[in-house]
Every structure is written in structure tokens, then in C-alpha cells.
Write an enzyme that holds these catalytic residues in place. Structure first.
Site, short mmCIF file in Angstrom:
data_model
loop_
_atom_site.label_atom_id
_atom_site.label_comp_id
_atom_site.label_asym_id
_atom_site.label_seq_id
_atom_site.Cartn_x
_atom_site.Cartn_y
_atom_site.Cartn_z
N ASP A 34 106.35 45.13 -3.02
CA ASP A 34 105.13 45.88 -3.26
C ASP A 34 104.87 46.91 -2.16
O ASP A 34 104.40 46.57 -1.08
CB ASP A 34 103.96 44.88 -3.34
N SER A 198 101.19 65.68 -4.42
CA SER A 198 101.91 66.52 -5.38
C SER A 198 101.10 67.80 -5.57
O SER A 198 99.89 67.73 -5.79
CB SER A 198 102.04 65.78 -6.72
C1 LIG Z 1 96.23 46.12 -8.89
C2 LIG Z 1 97.03 47.04 -8.22
N1 LIG Z 1 96.57 48.00 -7.30
C3 LIG Z 1 95.58 47.85 -6.39
O1 LIG Z 1 94.86 46.92 -6.32
C4 LIG Z 1 95.50 48.92 -5.40
C5 LIG Z 1 94.37 49.73 -5.12
C6 LIG Z 1 93.11 49.67 -5.82
C7 LIG Z 1 91.93 49.68 -5.09
C8 LIG Z 1 90.71 49.65 -5.78
C9 LIG Z 1 90.70 49.59 -7.18
C10 LIG Z 1 91.91 49.58 -7.90
C11 LIG Z 1 93.12 49.61 -7.23
C12 LIG Z 1 94.56 50.61 -4.08
S1 LIG Z 1 96.17 50.40 -3.52
C13 LIG Z 1 96.57 49.21 -4.64
N2 LIG Z 1 97.81 48.68 -4.73
C14 LIG Z 1 98.05 47.38 -4.46
O2 LIG Z 1 97.25 46.60 -4.10
C15 LIG Z 1 99.47 46.98 -4.71
N3 LIG Z 1 99.58 45.55 -4.75
C16 LIG Z 1 99.12 44.97 -6.03
C17 LIG Z 1 99.47 43.52 -6.01
C18 LIG Z 1 98.87 42.85 -7.17
C19 LIG Z 1 97.55 42.75 -7.47
N4 LIG Z 1 97.39 41.97 -8.60
C20 LIG Z 1 98.61 41.61 -9.03
C21 LIG Z 1 98.97 40.84 -10.15
C22 LIG Z 1 100.33 40.62 -10.35
C23 LIG Z 1 101.28 41.14 -9.49
C24 LIG Z 1 100.91 41.90 -8.38
C25 LIG Z 1 99.57 42.12 -8.17
#
Ligand SMILES: CCNC(=O)c1c(-c2ccccc2)csc1NC(=O)CNCCc1c[nH]c2ccccc12
Length: 330
Positions: A34, A198
Site C-alpha cells: 500500500d 498532473s
Molecule cells: C480507503 C482508501 N483510501 C484512504 O483511506 C485514503 C485517504 C482518504 C482520506 C479521507 C477520506 C477518504 C480517503 C487519503 S490517502 C488514503 N489511502 C490509504 O489510506 C491507502 N490505504 C488504504 C488501506 C485500506 C483501507 N481500508 C481497506 C480495506 C481493505 C484493504 C485495504 C484498505
């Protein structure tokens, strides 16, 4: 050193799981690599048993090379509302043949229902920047931070595919994995993410606008989250598309003809095109008439998220040495 690991999509490509060996003898767990977070955490023998549902558990007491970091704890929550927390060990971790012997392994004592409900996902391996690691009292380095000095080149590449196995390579660039040139652009890692900008995008055969997309390359996010102007313009071009308030998301008819979404990389005209059919992401019902949109709003996040829907359209180089990200078509 160099390494290479196959990564396997779950249903609808919601995530890509990669086998990771932890401990001595090796305990193999399938983890979600990730780039949008920086904690390596796993389901474990310490995880509250009511929150375990078939996942493979890392048991540090069965590893002759596990050492607990006494008093160290961690707690992470993600933007989708999911979360997990626990204690910290160091142990030997191997991904794609690359090993680091004293990797911080964050063992979960609690996980939220989103993780409990997915038996195939045994944890996450964060490949973001160390500044967002949640371990207290001392933040821990990511696996990539730790192996980077030993890699032939200080980089890893992501080659995700739609509904097919892809590959993460470490320390080298496989010239057979992409077409044409790789275009590199600077990364601003102050946020802890692989953040880049981008200069423009275009929908279908329309001209490029001049709206920049400031976002992060996020292998741990399923979708392509964009500002409302881009999202409205996109779905305005799909007959039958609508914002479904009950889903809190845009849906499209699964048989609609969906335009491609093309974004510019760098200032010499390189582009990446996300095929329209990737944006007909997955049926939301058994009838298969209505599909969940692969592009959704990035409302409230403060930046766009180039998640798997975008990444699987490209060969992507994450260069930790000079803090650049490279994009190539494939
Ligand atoms: C749900 C995915 N993305 C996020 O929450 C996220 C945000 C984010 C912040 C606020 C609102 C929405 C998204 C910023 S960076 C970012 N990226 C991450 O946090 C990447 N990691 C996600 C891991 C993750 C979250 N829930 C899962 C369920 C299954 C597998 C992986 C996951």
C-alpha cells in the site's frame, strides 16, 4: 539486490494481495502492498479472536527471530473509516526474494469490521514515506525504506492489471513490462504520500483542459478519486450515469459506452489513458444492470487519489532515491 513478487487481485480488483514471508521459519501471509500508508501490520495470534475470520495469523512466539519492541504500540485509521491497532515486533521479512532481517512488524490486537470481513487480506505492507508511520513512541521505517540502500536501484515498480495477476519489482525496471518511454515527475513527499501533479486531463476524444490534478499514487485504494469538476464532466458524458444517494457514489449502466479518461504526465505531452471499461468498475447488483463507477469524488480529502483503477492502466516507477514517480503505458 533485486526482487520480484506477483500480486493477485481480489474480486473486482478491490485490492491486490502479495505473499510476504515473516519470521523463522517463514510464515507466509498475503498482504496489501500500500503506497498510501506506511505501517506494516498483520493479523496475528494476538488479534481479538472475535475479529478474526479465516485470516492467516502471524504468531511471533513461533518465530525464533521475533523480538518484541517493549512498550511500543500503533493505531491507524484510514479514510474509509477502517482501523486497526496493536503491539510491535521486529522480525525478518521477505517480499519477492528481498529480505530485511529487523523489519518492524506491527501485530494487530484489534481490527475493524472492514478487515475482519475479508479473509483473504492478512494485513497491509505500507510503501509510503516513513513520516506517516503510526508507531509510538518511535516511528518505524517501512520495508522499502529498509531495503532501499541494498537495492541495485532505489526504486520499486507497480504493474497492476485488470482482473489478472500483476507484479511488484524491487531495484530494477523490467523493459518488457511497458511500451515507449517512462516519464518521470517530481514527488512531494511532505504529506508522507507519493504526491504528484498532473497538468491536465481529457475525457474521451475531447481536448485537454487546463485543470491540474494534484494527487497521490495509491496502490492501497481501489478507485480513482477526482475533484467534482472532473467527475461531473466525466459522468455527464455517460448516458444513464447518475449519483446514487443511497450508495453515496456515481453509478453507470453496465452496458453504457463509457469514455476513456486520459491524464497528462509531465510537460512534454506524455499521457496515460484509463479505458472507459475500467470505469464500469463492478456490478452493484446480481442483475448486473447497474455498475459502480471507478471514478468517484475526492471530496474532503484535499487531493485526488490515483488508486488501482488509474494505476492498472500504467507501469509505474516509485523512485525513493530521487523522489520521482515514473509513468509509462503498457
Ligand atoms: C480507503 C482508501 N483510501 C484512504 O483511506 C485514503 C485517504 C482518504 C482520506 C479521507 C477520506 C477518504 C480517503 C487519503 S490517502 C488514503 N489511502 C490509504 O489510506 C491507502 N490505504 C488504504 C488501506 C485500506 C483501507 N481500508 C481497506 C480495506 C481493505 C484493504 C485495504 C484498505
Amino acid at each position: 539486490s533485486t526482487g520480484s513478487a506477483q500480486t493477485n487481485p481480489e474480486k473486482n480488483d478491490v485490492e491486490y494481495l502479495t505473499p510476504v514471508s515473516i519470521g523463522t521459519p517463514g510464515q507466509v501471509l498475503n498482504l496489501d502492498l500500500d503506497t498510501g500508508s506506511s505501517d506494516l501490520w498483520v493479523f496475528s495470534s494476538l488479534t481479538t479472536s472475535s475479529q478474526v475470520n479465516g485470516q492467516t495469523l502471524y504468531d511471533p512466539t513461533k518465530s525464533t527471530t521475533a523480538n518484541q519492541l517493549q512498550g511500543y504500540t500503533w493505531q491507524i485509521s484510514y479514510g474509509d473509516g477502517s482501523s486497526s491497532s496493536g503491539d510491535v515486533y521486529t522480525d525478518t521479512v521477505t517480499v519477492g526474494g528481498v529480505t530485511f532481517s529487523a523489519q518492524a512488524v506491527q501485530v494487530a490486537k484489534t481490527v475493524s469490521s472492514e478487515f475482519t470481513s475479508d479473509p483473504a487480506n492478512h494485513g497491509l505492507l505500507g510503501m509510503g514515506f516513513g513520516s506517516i508511520n503510526t508507531v509510538e513512541p518511535v516511528a518505524q521505517k517501512t520495508f522499502f525504506d529498509n531495503i532501499m540502500p541494498d537495492l541495485d536501484l532505489p526504486l520499486f515498480t507497480a504493474d497492476l492489471k485488470r482482473s489478472a495477476p500483476g507484479r511488484y519489482n524491487f531495484g530494477y525496471i523490467d523493459p518488457s513490462a511497458y511500451k515507449g518511454e517512462i516519464t518521470y515527475v517530481p514527488v512531494d513527499n511532505d504529506s508522507g504520500f507519493w504526491a504528484w501533479t498532473s497538468p491536465a486531463y481529457a475525457i474521451g476524444s475531447r481536448n485537454f483542459g487546463n485543470t491540474t490534478l494534484k494527487g497521490i499514487a495509491d496502490t492501497g485504494a481501489s478507485l480513482f478519486l477526482l475533484p467534482s469538476a472532473a467527475v461531473s464532466e466525466y459522468y455527464g458524458a455517460v448516458f444513464g450515469a447518475k449519483y446514487d444517494r443511497s450508495q453515496g457514489a456515481f453509478t453507470v449502466p453496465c452496458d453504457a459506452s463509457a469514455p476513456d479518461f486520459t491524464f497528462v504526465v509531465g510537460d512534454h505531452g506524455a499521457t496515460i489513458t484509463v479505458p472507459g471499461n475500467y470505469i464500469k468498475y463492478a456490478p452493484i447488483d446480481d442483475a448486473g444492470k447497474t455498475c459502480f463507477g471507478g471514478i468517484q469524488l475526492d471530496t474532503g480529502i484535499g487531493f485526488s487519489i490515483f488508486g488501482d483503477v488509474a494505476l492498472k492502466s500504467a507501469f509505474v516507477v516509485f523512485n525513493g532515491g530521487n523522489r520521482t514517480i515514473g509513468w509509462a503505458t503498457k
